[in-house]
Motif scaffolding. Sequence first.
Motif, PDB file in Angstrom:
ATOM      1  N   PRO A  53       1.978   6.976   0.866  1.00 57.93           N
ATOM      2  CA  PRO A  53       0.834   6.082   0.667  1.00 57.93           C
ATOM      3  C   PRO A  53       0.535   5.973  -0.826  1.00 57.93           C
ATOM      4  O   PRO A  53       0.776   6.922  -1.591  1.00 57.93           O
ATOM      5  N   ASP A  54      -0.005   4.836  -1.274  1.00 61.20           N
ATOM      6  CA  ASP A  54      -0.282   4.703  -2.701  1.00 61.20           C
ATOM      7  C   ASP A  54      -1.435   5.595  -3.164  1.00 61.20           C
ATOM      8  O   ASP A  54      -1.745   5.641  -4.372  1.00 61.20           O
ATOM      9  N   THR A  55      -2.041   6.333  -2.246  1.00 60.71           N
ATOM     10  CA  THR A  55      -3.041   7.331  -2.643  1.00 60.71           C
ATOM     11  C   THR A  55      -2.405   8.460  -3.443  1.00 60.71           C
ATOM     12  O   THR A  55      -3.111   9.279  -4.036  1.00 60.71           O
TER      13      THR A  55
ATOM     14  N   SER B  49       0.814  -1.213   0.000  1.00 63.00           N
ATOM     15  CA  SER B  49       0.000   0.000   0.000  1.00 63.00           C
ATOM     16  C   SER B  49       0.848   1.263   0.000  1.00 63.00           C
ATOM     17  O   SER B  49       0.333   2.365   0.198  1.00 63.00           O
ATOM     18  N   LYS B  50       2.140   1.116  -0.237  1.00 66.36           N
ATOM     19  CA  LYS B  50       3.057   2.251  -0.261  1.00 66.36           C
ATOM     20  C   LYS B  50       3.558   2.492  -1.678  1.00 66.36           C
ATOM     21  O   LYS B  50       3.551   1.599  -2.526  1.00 66.36           O
TER      22      LYS B  50
END
Length: 291
Positions: A121-123, A73-74
Amino acid sequence: MRPFPFLATALSVAFLPTLAAAAQREPFEIAKGWEVERTVGDTSANPCIMTHTYEDKDDNNATNAVVFGLDGSKANLVLAYQGWDFDKEEAVKVPLFLDKKPIKIKTTWIGDGKTLRAQFPDTLVPDLLAARTVILRFDNGNADFRIPNFAAGYEALRRCDAAPAKSAPQAAIGAAIASPAPAMPSEARIASYAVGIALQRVLKECDVASTGRQRSGVETRMAALQPEMAPFDANIREQLYKKGFSCPPADKEPDFQAMMNRFIDLSPEAFAAAMEKQGEPEKSAEAAPKP
């Protein structure tokens, strides 16, 4: 006196983050200027990275590179600039902008020579897909990195992450376990070796003057470097090949002669330092991290 293009390219090869990892990665795909590679033996869900490297014509053809990869998720982001010189593991707090949009995720960049790296964050991915430029806003100026066609590179990265790993013969696996990866030579020695490859090609293919002492001196220096460079030789030559080749023009003959003599007479470390200093524009004490 500045190095002419092919030898300047040879020096710049040492500053590419892809080279440092090239001995452990295999190419997967090139997507609109992004090179996607897979880490050999990595069985995680995200074994791949994507890299965009270019020379900035507005910054004396300085080499820039952007490296991106996922880690669960990173999202890992590495920026490389030929003009930087950070201490190893130096902590750098500097805000990130994508085009004009500030990214309000707090993170500390970690410096190492010509590179800064950080994890987000992968956001962050949707913002990267919509952006054309990554910008670090230092107190004394901006460092900007172009990321054209990031979406195409990202799609190739996901295909690479999803692709099954290539099988390896059991003997090769055993050899890899028994023989640890060779130590990476210093940037200075890689740069000197890359220039040596360029000099050898110029002497072989171009109409330039040279003496027997000079030709012998180049070969002697390369022979001394070759044992430690052997594991990385193919990758260094590949990077040089991608950059193209041209013989030095007649008006650059004195530059070629001076560089060849320095390569022969100086240690690899002293040679690389001299060439890097020679190629840098004059900077004031208040110079921005990236003009």
